[in-house]
Design an enzyme around this catalytic site. Structure first.
Site, short mmCIF file in Angstrom:
data_model
loop_
_atom_site.label_atom_id
_atom_site.label_comp_id
_atom_site.label_asym_id
_atom_site.label_seq_id
_atom_site.Cartn_x
_atom_site.Cartn_y
_atom_site.Cartn_z
N GLY A 13 0.79 -1.23 0.00
CA GLY A 13 0.00 0.00 0.00
C GLY A 13 0.82 1.28 0.00
O GLY A 13 0.30 2.35 0.33
N SER A 14 2.08 1.20 -0.40
CA SER A 14 2.89 2.43 -0.36
C SER A 14 2.37 3.46 -1.36
O SER A 14 2.42 4.67 -1.10
CB SER A 14 4.37 2.13 -0.58
OG SER A 14 4.63 1.67 -1.87
N ASN A 15 1.86 3.01 -2.49
CA ASN A 15 1.27 3.97 -3.44
C ASN A 15 -0.02 4.57 -2.88
O ASN A 15 -0.25 5.78 -3.03
CB ASN A 15 0.98 3.29 -4.79
CG ASN A 15 2.19 3.27 -5.69
OD1 ASN A 15 2.58 4.30 -6.23
ND2 ASN A 15 2.82 2.11 -5.82
N LEU A 86 -4.53 -6.92 -7.10
CA LEU A 86 -4.11 -8.07 -7.90
C LEU A 86 -5.26 -8.87 -8.52
O LEU A 86 -5.02 -9.78 -9.30
CB LEU A 86 -3.22 -8.99 -7.08
CG LEU A 86 -1.98 -8.28 -6.52
CD1 LEU A 86 -1.10 -9.24 -5.77
CD2 LEU A 86 -1.20 -7.56 -7.62
N ASN A 103 -5.36 2.01 -13.33
CA ASN A 103 -4.42 1.09 -12.69
C ASN A 103 -3.00 1.59 -12.94
O ASN A 103 -2.75 2.26 -13.94
CB ASN A 103 -4.59 -0.31 -13.31
CG ASN A 103 -3.63 -1.33 -12.73
OD1 ASN A 103 -3.42 -1.40 -11.51
ND2 ASN A 103 -3.02 -2.12 -13.60
N HIS A 105 0.83 0.01 -13.48
CA HIS A 105 1.56 -1.23 -13.73
C HIS A 105 3.06 -0.91 -13.70
O HIS A 105 3.50 0.07 -14.30
CB HIS A 105 1.17 -1.81 -15.10
CG HIS A 105 1.75 -3.17 -15.32
ND1 HIS A 105 1.22 -4.29 -14.74
CD2 HIS A 105 2.83 -3.58 -16.02
CE1 HIS A 105 1.95 -5.34 -15.07
NE2 HIS A 105 2.93 -4.94 -15.85
N ASP A 146 -4.49 -5.36 -17.89
CA ASP A 146 -3.42 -4.51 -18.43
C ASP A 146 -3.59 -4.13 -19.90
O ASP A 146 -2.60 -3.86 -20.59
CB ASP A 146 -2.04 -5.19 -18.25
CG ASP A 146 -1.74 -5.47 -16.79
OD1 ASP A 146 -2.20 -4.70 -15.93
OD2 ASP A 146 -1.06 -6.47 -16.51
N GLU A 175 6.62 5.84 -9.61
CA GLU A 175 5.21 5.74 -9.21
C GLU A 175 4.84 6.85 -8.24
O GLU A 175 3.81 7.52 -8.39
CB GLU A 175 4.95 4.37 -8.56
CG GLU A 175 5.10 3.24 -9.55
CD GLU A 175 4.76 1.87 -8.98
OE1 GLU A 175 4.31 1.01 -9.75
OE2 GLU A 175 4.96 1.63 -7.77
C1 GAR Z 1 3.37 -1.30 -7.42
O1 GAR Z 1 4.68 -1.32 -7.90
C2 GAR Z 1 2.38 -1.41 -8.56
O2 GAR Z 1 2.82 -0.85 -9.75
C3 GAR Z 1 2.27 -2.91 -8.70
O3 GAR Z 1 2.27 -3.40 -7.40
C4 GAR Z 1 3.09 -2.55 -6.58
C5 GAR Z 1 2.33 -2.26 -5.33
O4 GAR Z 1 3.15 -1.62 -4.40
N1 GAR Z 1 1.09 -3.29 -9.42
C6 GAR Z 1 1.04 -4.36 -10.22
O5 GAR Z 1 1.99 -5.10 -10.37
C7 GAR Z 1 -0.28 -4.56 -10.93
N2 GAR Z 1 -0.16 -5.56 -11.96
P1 GAR Z 1 2.49 -0.86 -3.16
O6 GAR Z 1 1.48 -1.83 -2.53
O7 GAR Z 1 3.62 -0.60 -2.22
O8 GAR Z 1 1.83 0.37 -3.66
#
Ligand code: GAR
Length: 188
Positions: A13-15, A86, A103, A105, A146, A175
């Site tokens: 969940g850092s994003n 996911l 989304n 990616h 995607d 990101e």
């Molecule tokens: C992120 O890097 C995002 O781009 C990726 O999961 C990570 C989640 O990190 N998403 C995918 O791979 C989707 N296919 P986070 O939970 O720290 O935000």
């Protein structure tokens, strides 16, 4: 009237945290709820610290859609951001939010997309292929993993000496820099 945006997240969940912090105090965009399919994901800790409710639903509940739509309605949700989510978004939800689900990616789509391609697996594939660049893709969500229209891409260099963790760090930096700004541009 501010627009309410729901975040769907399955992992750290850092994003999600970065987006919520970026928009703290925004009059235009509010992030009143996080939905997850993983009860033990770190996103719930972050949500607690951010004072944002985080709800967990099973894969079956996500796939059925109706319960999720009810929750989204109860929070008067205008749009949805997938931030490390996911599961595939079911057609019912896509239809209820046309062009209102995006989304992120962690690679340059159409490379390294599709079912099962997430997080570290993507960076591993980039490394194994010996690619000299990677990056991020922010795109609209449609019925296929995607494959929705691309809104934004940014690139980073990949060195032969980079580990998967190094690539992940470069991609995460992109990101954090761009995802909130893209959200602001399209819905702010
Ligand atoms: C992120 O890097 C995002 O781009 C990726 O999961 C990570 C989640 O990190 N998403 C995918 O791979 C989707 N296919 P986070 O939970 O720290 O935000």
């Amino acid at each position: 009237m501010p627009k309410n945006i729901a975040i769907f997240a399955s992992g750290s969940g850092s994003n999600a945290e970065n987006i919520i912090r970026y928009f703290a105090g925004s009059a235009e965009l509010k992030f009143p709820v996080i939905l997850s399919n993983k009860p033990d994901a770190f996103i719930h800790e972050r949500a607690k610290n951010l004072n944002v409710p985080s709800l967990t639903f099973s894969k079956q509940e996500f796939e059925a859609g109706d319960k999720i739509l009810e929750v989204l309605k109860s929070y008067d949700i205008y749009a949805i951001v997938l931030a490390g989510f996911l599961l595939k978004v079911p057609v019912e939800i896509i239809k209820a939010y046309p062009h209102r689900i995006i989304n992120i990616h962690p690679a340059l789509l159409p490379k390294y997309g599709g079912k099962g391609m997430y997080g570290e697996r993507v960076h591993k594939a980039v490394k194994e292929q010996g690619d000299t660049e990677s990056g991020i893709t922010i795109h609209y969500v449609n019925e296929n993993y995607d494959e929705g229209n691309v809104i934004f891409q940014a690139l980073c260099e990949v060195l032969p000496t980079d580990t998967c963790e190094d690539i992940a760090a470069k991609v995460h930096a992109l990101e954090y820099e761009h995802f909130p700004k893209v959200i602001e541009q399209i819905w702010g």
